[in-house]
Design an enzyme around this catalytic site. Sequence first.
Site, PDB file in Angstrom:
ATOM      1  N   CYS A  52       0.827  -1.206   0.000  1.00 44.35           N
ATOM      2  CA  CYS A  52       0.000   0.000   0.000  1.00 44.35           C
ATOM      3  C   CYS A  52       0.863   1.259   0.000  1.00 44.35           C
ATOM      4  O   CYS A  52       0.669   2.149  -0.824  1.00 44.35           O
ATOM      5  CB  CYS A  52      -0.924  -0.044   1.216  1.00 44.35           C
ATOM      6  N   CYS A  69       2.992  22.498   5.891  1.00 36.78           N
ATOM      7  CA  CYS A  69       2.958  21.032   5.910  1.00 36.78           C
ATOM      8  C   CYS A  69       4.206  20.473   5.246  1.00 36.78           C
ATOM      9  O   CYS A  69       4.271  19.283   4.954  1.00 36.78           O
ATOM     10  CB  CYS A  69       1.679  20.517   5.229  1.00 36.78           C
TER      11      CYS A  69
END
Length: 387
Positions: free
Chosen positions: A16, A342
């Site tokens: 994933c 971020c």
Amino acid sequence: MAKTPIKNQCPYVKECGACHIGQKSYEDELIEKKKWVEENIGAYCNKVHDIIGMYYPYHYRNKVHAVFGRINDEVVAGTYAKGTHNIIPISACMIEDVQASAIIKTVTELIKSFKLWVYNEDTQRGLMRHILIRKGMSTKQIMVVLVTASPEFPHKNNFVEKLLEIHPEITTIVQNVNMKQTTMVLGERNRPLYGPGYIEDVLCGLRFRISPGSFYQVNSEQTQVLYKKVIEAAGLTGKETIIDAYCGIGTIGMCMSQKSGRVIGIELNPKAVKDAKANARRNGICDIHFIAADAAAYMSLMAESGQKVDIIVLDPPRSGCTKEFMEAAVAMAPKKIIYVSCNPETLGRDLAWFSKAGYIAQEAWPIDMFSFTEHVETVVLIQRKDT
Ligand code: SAH
């Protein structure tokens, strides 16, 4: 302090690639994240505080997305394997909301039982493309967005009825039509199939409406920690004029407006601005204005017309801000700039620029919003040198 045991229960982690759960303790991850922030901004900031980590670092994502596909003639929902378009079926994720995972499982079953076609990227045929779930962690409202490749949705009323029968906790269901060959999940058109077509959530005591395509922080609990830090760093007296640049649905500006003077929110996405205006009305906040525009372009116009502000809060995407933005910001001579970033790398680059323009980064607070991923958020208080 005892370390969080390394939970190694996720069978998908290798393929994933969305997170690195099971590979190190959460405490070690926090140490590494703080170091990463320090390495990038330490040279331009007087003090980098300890990172504020999450109390419970699992199942925090309030926004969950899955793509539909077929494997061996079975309908599956999951995520693309790292760097490919091969789908890995995922039935439970350790960082996503548990209810969302259950709803995705049900929708996959319903697609099978209603014999709906799943979209195939290669042939561009089929109907069901993606599912997006958003949950108001405080209100418990849940929105299910079914992304289809065509406006036609056979048996949609029965489908919706069945889904609500199994999950009465769902408060709205939206069909989003995405007919384009694109990697973007959502198309332009939203059609509410049940409920109002949006959810609400409460942050810092205010109620916010969230539409399918609007940006909303994925970790509601840590978002409140972050917003409180921004308000604390601003040291508001009740009189300040504030710009909330890259404001999304207006959350930061509205939380600040309760303790300040006039607030101007600037945001590129017109749908988010529509939500922001509705949110201001919903909370009875009058002294706030939202503008749908590029933040740099609009602030340049403000600066050219000689306008001054007291505080600029900015929360740009990962690429940070442009020179045009920073020039416009300093031209309005704010006493304080509060940078919510971020990405420590672009943050370091931008702090270096501000330091040459008469502004000094006094304090930084790294805040972890995304456990088991490579992301970290940082709030930085930047002050005009002559204040
Ligand atoms: N402050 C908000 C949103 C931050 S995400 C919150 O805390 O929820 C960054 C936002 O910047 C997104 O909503 C995105 O649409 C917006 N954006 C991206 N580029 C922009 C630009 N050039 N000008 C204004 N807004 C922009």
